[in-house]
Write a protein that holds these residues in place. Structure first.
Motif: not given
Length: 102
Positions: A1-6, A31-37, A42-44
């Motif tokens: 599940x992405x943090x933000x939808x398209x 962007x989501x990978x950078x925030x998660x790192x 973890x993502x989700x």
């Protein structure tokens, strides 16, 4: 599940139509990978038991901030401009960072 939808990302970028969907989706994932790192999470987004939970608004805002920067500065370096770290990003994420004690 992405943090933000398209759709949320396109609304934030004020982009209509589907011509740039693939590019926006790539930058959104980055962007989501950078925030998660950065957060060490973890993502989700999950709770302590590994169950999915809603992403805090500050984390979504951080993703959108990074996305907008990636979208607006596609070349990475602009002539005559100095790109710097964004202190707002650090403030948005600081409360959610996982800290481990060794």
């Amino acid at each position: 599940m992405p943090f933000v939808t398209l759709d949320e990302a396109k609304a934030h970028l004020r982009v209509d139509g589907a011509d740039e969907d693939a590019d926006i989706a790539l930058k959104l994932a980055a962007a989501e990978e950078l925030v998660a790192q950065s957060l060490g999470r973890p993502v989700p987004w999950t709770d302590g038991a590994g169950l999915p939970v809603p992403v805090p608004a500050s984390v979504k805002a951080a993703v959108l901030l990074i996305l907008a920067d990636l979208y607006a500065n596609r070349e990475g370096v602009a002539a005559g401009l100095s790109l710097a770290d964004n202190p707002t990003l650090e403030r948005l994420l600081s409360f959610h960072r996982k800290v481990s004690v060794a």
